[in-house]
Write an enzyme that holds these catalytic residues in place. Structure first.
Site, PDB file in Angstrom:
ATOM      1  CE  LYS A  77      -2.353   0.693   3.735  1.00 51.43           C
ATOM      2  NZ  LYS A  77      -1.587   1.840   4.316  1.00 51.43           N
ATOM      3  NE  ARG A 153      -5.558   2.055  10.354  1.00 55.18           N
ATOM      4  CZ  ARG A 153      -4.415   2.213  11.015  1.00 55.18           C
ATOM      5  NH1 ARG A 153      -4.375   1.914  12.308  1.00 55.18           N
ATOM      6  NH2 ARG A 153      -3.330   2.646  10.418  1.00 55.18           N
ATOM      7  NE  ARG A 188       7.515  -5.731   7.011  1.00 55.24           N
ATOM      8  CZ  ARG A 188       6.370  -5.100   7.266  1.00 55.24           C
ATOM      9  NH1 ARG A 188       5.810  -4.367   6.320  1.00 55.24           N
ATOM     10  NH2 ARG A 188       5.791  -5.195   8.444  1.00 55.24           N
ATOM     11  NE  ARG A 217       7.069  -3.246  12.734  1.00 56.55           N
ATOM     12  CZ  ARG A 217       5.928  -2.703  12.343  1.00 56.55           C
ATOM     13  NH1 ARG A 217       5.904  -1.842  11.332  1.00 56.55           N
ATOM     14  NH2 ARG A 217       4.791  -3.027  12.934  1.00 56.55           N
ATOM     15  NE  ARG A 228       1.153  -6.186  12.275  1.00 63.02           N
ATOM     16  CZ  ARG A 228       2.354  -6.113  11.716  1.00 63.02           C
ATOM     17  NH1 ARG A 228       3.334  -6.914  12.128  1.00 63.02           N
ATOM     18  NH2 ARG A 228       2.579  -5.251  10.748  1.00 63.02           N
TER      19      ARG A 228
END
Length: 283
Positions: A77, A153, A188, A217, A228
């Site tokens: 995104k 959201r 990532r 992370r 998530r």
């Protein structure tokens, strides 16, 4: 001017606009009169006004586009938002960026949001909605149009924005299979020196020195990313019910170029429709 003057008119088009007599020959002088002069000036002024109206109309083509885009973590995104804002010159608005900016500025809303965040609590909808509403109300958003990134959201947030008069022209949803999203997230890595994001498989670091300092992370694990994604999917379903008629679903598993090609086509078609509507209204 040429489109308004033709051979049936008493006076021909002047070759040098700075001189009103250069285009007069003996035949025209015989018929020239104060009335003719007034008629020509009136016609010239009318043509100028019509031309100015056309220029103003063309300069507003595609302005004021209102776009919402939604996508799960690692759906690409962020990349698509950059491509959209670059081509269409929309004001990019992300709720997270607004929160950080308000907190840094020490505004009343920022102070309230900081209190909740320091307690590990979610910032209430009314605070975030007001921040987004205020940003959407700025002159640049009204003139250029806006791209609302990852917000609303929930249906309550969307309803609150609608109550303030902010409704999108199009709702873009990036769809990516869960297994691909998990793979993208788990792989990532962040370079703490440059801030660049790498992926150990798809975009590996250029050198061993960079690879050695990369960090991950704390929530970029398979277990946490699945939680998530579950939350994201539940939220999206509630929002989609409000924007079902204007939703464009895009396969986000394709290359970023192919994803943008689909989005670009949808936005171009939307602009043509808006301009056609403006044209009919002007007529």
């Amino acid at each position: 001017m040429a489109s308004y003057l033709n051979s049936s008119m008493v006076l021909s088009k002047p070759k040098q606009p700075a001189s009103h007599l250069d285009f007069l020959n003996s035949q025209h002088l015989s018929s020239w009169s104060p009335i003719t002069s007034v008629r020509w000036r009136t016609h010239h002024q009318r043509c100028s006004v019509q031309q100015q109206v056309k220029v103003r109309a063309s300069s507003s083509m595609g302005k004021g586009l209102r776009v919402m885009i939604s996508g799960a973590p690692a759906s690409g995104k962020g990349t698509q938002c950059e491509l959209i804002t670059t081509k269409y010159d929309l004001v990019h608005i992300a709720a997270g960026d607004l929160l950080r900016a308000e907190i840094a500025a020490g505004s009343q809303s920022g102070k309230q949001a900081k209190e909740y965040m320091e307690k590990g609590q979610l910032v209430p909808d009314e605070i975030v909605v007001m921040m987004v509403k205020n940003r959407l109300s700025q002159p640049d958003s009204a003139e250029k149009g806006w791209l609302l990134d990852g917000y609303p959201r929930s249906s309550s947030q969307a309803t609150a924005l609608q109550a303030y008069g902010f409704t999108p022209d199009i709702f873009i949803l990036l769809e990516v299979p869960q297994e691909i999203l998990v793979d993208r997230v788990v792989g990532r890595r962040l370079d703490p020196v440059t801030g660049r994001i790498y992926h150990m498989t798809y975009s590996p670091p250029e050198t061993e020195e960079i690879a050695a300092r990369l960090t991950q992370r704390f929530d970029d694990t398979e277990e946490k990313v699945k939680l998530r994604l579950q939350t994201h999917n539940q939220n999206v379903e509630s929002v989609l019910s409000l924007f079902e008629d204007i939703t464009v679903k895009v396969d986000g598993s394709l290359s970023k170029e192919d994803v943008f090609a689909t989005i670009d086509s949808a936005l171009s078609n939307l602009i043509r429709q808006k301009n056609a509507t403006l044209g009919m209204a002007a007529a």
